[in-house]
Design a protein around this motif. Structure first.
Motif, mmCIF file in Angstrom:
data_model
loop_
_atom_site.group_PDB
_atom_site.id
_atom_site.type_symbol
_atom_site.label_atom_id
_atom_site.label_comp_id
_atom_site.label_asym_id
_atom_site.label_seq_id
_atom_site.Cartn_x
_atom_site.Cartn_y
_atom_site.Cartn_z
ATOM 1 N N SER A 65 0.837 -1.205 0.000
ATOM 2 C CA SER A 65 0.000 0.000 0.000
ATOM 3 C C SER A 65 0.869 1.251 0.000
ATOM 4 O O SER A 65 0.530 2.249 -0.648
ATOM 5 C CB SER A 65 -0.943 0.003 1.196
ATOM 6 N N GLN A 66 1.989 1.217 0.701
ATOM 7 C CA GLN A 66 2.920 2.355 0.672
ATOM 8 C C GLN A 66 3.569 2.493 -0.699
ATOM 9 O O GLN A 66 3.805 3.608 -1.174
ATOM 10 C CB GLN A 66 3.985 2.206 1.749
ATOM 11 N N TYR A 68 2.202 1.765 -3.572
ATOM 12 C CA TYR A 68 1.210 2.364 -4.467
ATOM 13 C C TYR A 68 1.066 3.859 -4.205
ATOM 14 O O TYR A 68 0.884 4.639 -5.136
ATOM 15 C CB TYR A 68 -0.144 1.675 -4.311
ATOM 16 N N ASP A 69 1.138 4.258 -2.939
ATOM 17 C CA ASP A 69 0.985 5.672 -2.593
ATOM 18 C C ASP A 69 2.164 6.514 -3.058
ATOM 19 O O ASP A 69 2.013 7.691 -3.379
ATOM 20 C CB ASP A 69 0.818 5.847 -1.083
ATOM 21 N N THR A 72 3.540 7.635 -7.701
ATOM 22 C CA THR A 72 3.207 8.832 -8.488
ATOM 23 C C THR A 72 4.095 10.005 -8.097
ATOM 24 O O THR A 72 4.620 10.722 -8.954
ATOM 25 C CB THR A 72 1.726 9.207 -8.294
#
Length: 99
Positions: A65-66, A68-69, A72
């Motif tokens: 999850s980190q 993916y965050d 970008t």
């Protein structure tokens, strides 16, 4: 080492690449300016490597999850770093010198 260490290292190395690019613009000797520009590009590559090493640490911790965050923001930061470093060094290498 933690992920934040790699991000802070990338930030410091990236600012150093920009500082060398500005320094290359201010140098009078063309040969010295080119050498400083080469080191500036090398620092830029090092700054791009640091977040990748940090992402590798997150992958080992299964912190997807980190991952993916952060991707970008890291892509945007890498693009800004490359564009500013390229602009500074191109200006330093191709500016016309008055004799």
């Amino acid at each position: 080492m933690s992920f934040m260490f790699y991000l802070n290292a990338a930030l410091g190395i990236g600012f150093s690449a920009w500082a060398l690019g500005i320094f290359a613009i201010l140098l009078k000797k063309e040969a010295s300016s080119r050498l400083v520009s080469v080191f500036s590009f090398a620092l830029c590559m090092g700054a791009l490597l640091c977040p990748l090493l940090g992402l590798q640490q997150l992958e080992k911790l299964d912190a997807f999850s980190q991952l993916y965050d952060l991707t970008t923001g890291l892509v945007f930061g890498a693009a800004v770093l490359i564009l500013v470093t390229l602009a500074l060094n191109c200006f330093a290498l191709f500016r016309r010198r008055k004799h």
